[in-house]
Design a protein around this motif. Structure first.
Motif, PDB file in Angstrom:
ATOM      1  N   LEU A 116      44.085  30.325  27.445  1.00 28.58           N
ATOM      2  CA  LEU A 116      44.435  31.560  26.744  1.00 28.58           C
ATOM      3  C   LEU A 116      43.278  32.548  26.804  1.00 28.58           C
ATOM      4  O   LEU A 116      43.485  33.761  26.938  1.00 28.58           O
ATOM      5  N   SER A 117      42.069  32.028  26.727  1.00 31.27           N
ATOM      6  CA  SER A 117      40.939  32.941  26.680  1.00 31.27           C
ATOM      7  C   SER A 117      40.631  33.522  28.060  1.00 31.27           C
ATOM      8  O   SER A 117      40.119  34.645  28.146  1.00 31.27           O
ATOM      9  N   VAL A 118      40.966  32.801  29.126  1.00 29.04           N
ATOM     10  CA  VAL A 118      40.848  33.384  30.467  1.00 29.04           C
ATOM     11  C   VAL A 118      41.767  34.599  30.569  1.00 29.04           C
ATOM     12  O   VAL A 118      41.382  35.665  31.049  1.00 29.04           O
ATOM     13  N   GLY A 119      42.994  34.435  30.056  1.00 28.92           N
ATOM     14  CA  GLY A 119      43.940  35.553  30.043  1.00 28.92           C
ATOM     15  C   GLY A 119      43.400  36.732  29.254  1.00 28.92           C
ATOM     16  O   GLY A 119      43.445  37.877  29.708  1.00 28.92           O
ATOM     17  N   ALA A 120      42.839  36.425  28.071  1.00 33.65           N
ATOM     18  CA  ALA A 120      42.305  37.486  27.216  1.00 33.65           C
ATOM     19  C   ALA A 120      41.156  38.216  27.899  1.00 33.65           C
ATOM     20  O   ALA A 120      41.037  39.441  27.790  1.00 33.65           O
ATOM     21  N   SER A 121      40.329  37.450  28.626  1.00 38.01           N
ATOM     22  CA  SER A 121      39.168  38.116  29.232  1.00 38.01           C
ATOM     23  C   SER A 121      39.590  39.060  30.359  1.00 38.01           C
ATOM     24  O   SER A 121      38.983  40.110  30.539  1.00 38.01           O
ATOM     25  N   TRP A 122      40.670  38.740  31.093  1.00 34.52           N
ATOM     26  CA  TRP A 122      41.151  39.677  32.122  1.00 34.52           C
ATOM     27  C   TRP A 122      41.719  40.939  31.499  1.00 34.52           C
ATOM     28  O   TRP A 122      41.493  42.045  31.959  1.00 34.52           O
ATOM     29  N   LEU A 123      42.451  40.749  30.400  1.00 33.08           N
ATOM     30  CA  LEU A 123      43.033  41.900  29.703  1.00 33.08           C
ATOM     31  C   LEU A 123      41.933  42.861  29.254  1.00 33.08           C
ATOM     32  O   LEU A 123      41.982  44.068  29.506  1.00 33.08           O
ATOM     33  N   LEU A 124      40.910  42.293  28.592  1.00 38.48           N
ATOM     34  CA  LEU A 124      39.851  43.136  28.060  1.00 38.48           C
ATOM     35  C   LEU A 124      38.984  43.721  29.170  1.00 38.48           C
ATOM     36  O   LEU A 124      38.413  44.792  29.010  1.00 38.48           O
ATOM     37  N   LEU A 125      38.917  43.007  30.289  1.00 41.81           N
ATOM     38  CA  LEU A 125      38.166  43.542  31.433  1.00 41.81           C
ATOM     39  C   LEU A 125      38.791  44.860  31.884  1.00 41.81           C
ATOM     40  O   LEU A 125      38.096  45.860  32.078  1.00 41.81           O
ATOM     41  N   ALA A 126      40.104  44.847  32.031  1.00 35.92           N
ATOM     42  CA  ALA A 126      40.800  46.052  32.463  1.00 35.92           C
ATOM     43  C   ALA A 126      40.540  47.189  31.490  1.00 35.92           C
ATOM     44  O   ALA A 126      40.203  48.312  31.889  1.00 35.92           O
ATOM     45  N   VAL A 127      40.661  46.889  30.193  1.00 36.51           N
ATOM     46  CA  VAL A 127      40.434  47.916  29.178  1.00 36.51           C
ATOM     47  C   VAL A 127      39.005  48.436  29.249  1.00 36.51           C
ATOM     48  O   VAL A 127      38.756  49.641  29.261  1.00 36.51           O
ATOM     49  N   ALA A 128      38.048  47.504  29.325  1.00 35.60           N
ATOM     50  CA  ALA A 128      36.634  47.887  29.306  1.00 35.60           C
ATOM     51  C   ALA A 128      36.288  48.754  30.507  1.00 35.60           C
ATOM     52  O   ALA A 128      35.534  49.725  30.389  1.00 35.60           O
ATOM     53  N   GLU A 129      36.857  48.412  31.659  1.00 36.58           N
ATOM     54  CA  GLU A 129      36.512  49.166  32.859  1.00 36.58           C
ATOM     55  C   GLU A 129      37.175  50.536  32.870  1.00 36.58           C
ATOM     56  O   GLU A 129      36.688  51.460  33.523  1.00 36.58           O
TER      57      GLU A 129
END
Lengths: 255, 277
Positions: free
Chosen positions: B206-219
């Motif tokens: 689940l946290s791998v999924g969360a980190s991709w989501l937030l990566l997109a937002v952060a970038e």
């Protein structure tokens, strides 16, 4: 040698203290096979937990070789009704548990025990792949690897079908005769108690106490169908029927 | 003994017949997942070729593939993907490790749970995107605030599931370890962690999924490289095909990391009765 003197045990309950064990006196010589039988609530399992050191809140004396039992340990092996194996370990690793199979001596002893409990070929199997009887044999091997002074068995074959149970009883006698470990065996099965024990301890509830101890002077291997076996069984049953039955409503499982 | 072996043999037999049933269907199992994507792509390409959809809104798959290839060749792809991977990986490692440690800690001790868990559970309910302005005010739009945001997002799933897993360790097995006289270290490494492992791996997924989501937002909130930046940049110039390339990249990397965790699960959870693979 196990010595139990003036052992009393009370449980705190909402309706006041319940006396679980009252004035238990028992001497068990090294290498003896003792079976305990009685209706549910007679305290036989509680007695076993106290000897195991899992329950230390009691009054009286419980000594193994003159030393008071203060906690659980590998010298007092315990077999529960369920095998309680670690599901993530294979059979051989379950037997070794916290000991390393990398140690040559441990490895050799584990192999010997697998042979003894007749599980050759299942070393790498996981508990989910084993039947109830096989899993219970793994649990027994795990306890025996620690060379216990005494092996405590709390209705270990209660969950098995009749055929497997008979086989396991014979296997346990084999193990006992080879390892000379002292056995305390709790059961609610009359045949099992007479088939296995050199002495049958009959217990009585409210409060839990020892009603009588019957010597079973039959040579091993015993024949269940033999006349002398049946006579002794009747004798134990006779004792057993004197045990006052608790009121029907309170009657739990077991006999 | 013999009855046991028969039972085991029957089980193995059941497995065998399942395999042969699969063969009878005539198609390897892994192929099923590709049926729908291939059909959709075919229809899409056909619609583009017939001029049914606008090329600026929905470029043909062949054009997206071409853009993909171009980005690979000119080195932009490597630059963006590596920038994103470092951010996501760093944040995930930071957040996941903290979550694992704190989860074990609060799972083991009543005292730690009572003091720490309520605060963490409260923070968990805050939508992460709502704290982005705060992060920008504190740390600017630099690398640090991006990694921290990803770390925060991957912390909660790992923490929560590790805590749950440690808590659910079987009391009956604990009694066994007391009799076998396990040391404190063995209790942790040979009972608590293995018992919690199915939950921990779920948390990691689940946290791998969360980190991709937030990566997109952060970038997208401001960066000079990264897949999210590439998408944002392409949007400004109306390069829809590159936007699609970015989305496809996220999908590929997300699937890849998920498969990796599944591989670990298959290796370490084969003992689990509930694990279906």
């Amino acid at each position: 040698m196990l010595t139990i003197e003036r052992l009393n045990k009370t449980f705190a309950a909402p309706a006041g203290a319940v006396v679980a064990l009252s004035n238990i006196q028992l001497q068990v010589e090294r290498g003896q096979f003792i079976t305990f039988i009685g209706p549910s609530g007679c305290g036989k399992s509680t007695l076993l937990k106290i000897v195991a050191g899992l329950d230390t809140a009691y009054e009286g004396t419980v000594e193994l070789n003159g030393k008071s039992i203060t906690g659980p340990g590998v010298d007092k092996g315990f077999i529960f009704q369920e095998p309680r194996l670690f599901p993530w370990l294979t059979v051989e690793k379950n037997i070794a548990a916290n000991l390393s199979l990398g140690n040559a001596q441990v490895r050799r002893q584990v192999e010997e025990l697998i042979e003894l409990v007749r599980l050759k070929g299942f070393e790498k199997a996981y508990p989910k792949e084993l039947s109830g009887g096989m899993a219970q044999r793994v649990a027994i091997a795990r306890a025996l690897l620690r060379k216990p002074e005494i092996l405590l068995l709390d209705e270990p074959f209660g969950a098995l079908d009749a055929f497997t149970r008979t086989h396991m009883q014979e296997a346990l006698l084999d193990i006992w005769q080879n390892s000379k470990t002292t056995m305390l065996f709790v059961t609610h099965d009359l045949d099992e108690a007479v088939f296995l024990g050199e002495k049958v301890v009959i217990m009585n509830p409210r409060p839990g106490h020892i009603r009588n101890i019957i010597n079973v002077d039959l040579p091993y291997p015993r024949k269940r169908t033999g006349v002398s076996f049946q006579e002794l069984r009747s004798k134990v049953l006779g004792e057993f029927e004197k045990v006052e039955q608790p009121p029907l409503l309170d009657q739990g499982a077991g006999i | 003994m013999s009855t046991n072996e028969v039972a085991l043999g029957a089980k193995a037999g059941g497995r065998q017949s399942a395999v042969s049933r699969e063969r009878k269907a005539g198609m390897p199992k892994w192929l099923y997942g590709w049926v729908i994507p291939v059909i959709v792509l075919g229809l899409w390409e056909a619609a583009s070729a017939l001029g049914l959809v606008s090329q600026s809104a929905l470029p043909a798959p062949s054009r997206i593939a071409e853009a993909f290839w171009k980005l690979c060749v000119n080195g932009d792809m490597a630059k963006h993907v590596s920038a994103s991977a470092i951010r996501a990986g760093g944040g995930f490692l930071l957040g996941g490790a903290t979550g694992l440690l704190l989860g074990v800690f609060t799972g083991l001790g009543k005292w730690a749970e009572r003091t720490l868990d309520p605060s963490i559970q409260m923070l968990r309910t805050v939508p992460l995107l709502a704290v982005i302005p705060l992060f920008i005010l504190w740390f600017g739009v630099g690398e640090f605030s991006k990694v921290l945001l990803i770390a925060l997002g991957s912390f909660f799933p790992v923490y929560f599931h590790t805590h749950l897993g440690v808590r659910s360790a079987d009391r009956k097995l604990y009694e066994v370890t007391r009799i076998l006289q396990y040391s404190k270290l063995h209790l942790l490494t040979k009972l608590i962690i293995p018992a919690a492992l199915p939950n921990i791996l779920l948390g990691i997924r689940l946290s791998v999924g969360a980190s991709w989501l937030l990566l997109a937002v952060a970038e997208m909130m401001g960066a000079s490289a990264g897949v999210g930046y590439m998408i944002q940049d392409a949007r400004v110039y109306g390069q829809t095909d590159i936007v699609f390339v970015g989305i496809i990249l996220f999908a590929l990397v997300g699937k890849l990391s998920d498969s990796l965790v599944r591989l670990v699960e298959r290796r370490y959870l084969q003992w689990n009765n509930n694990y279906k693979g």
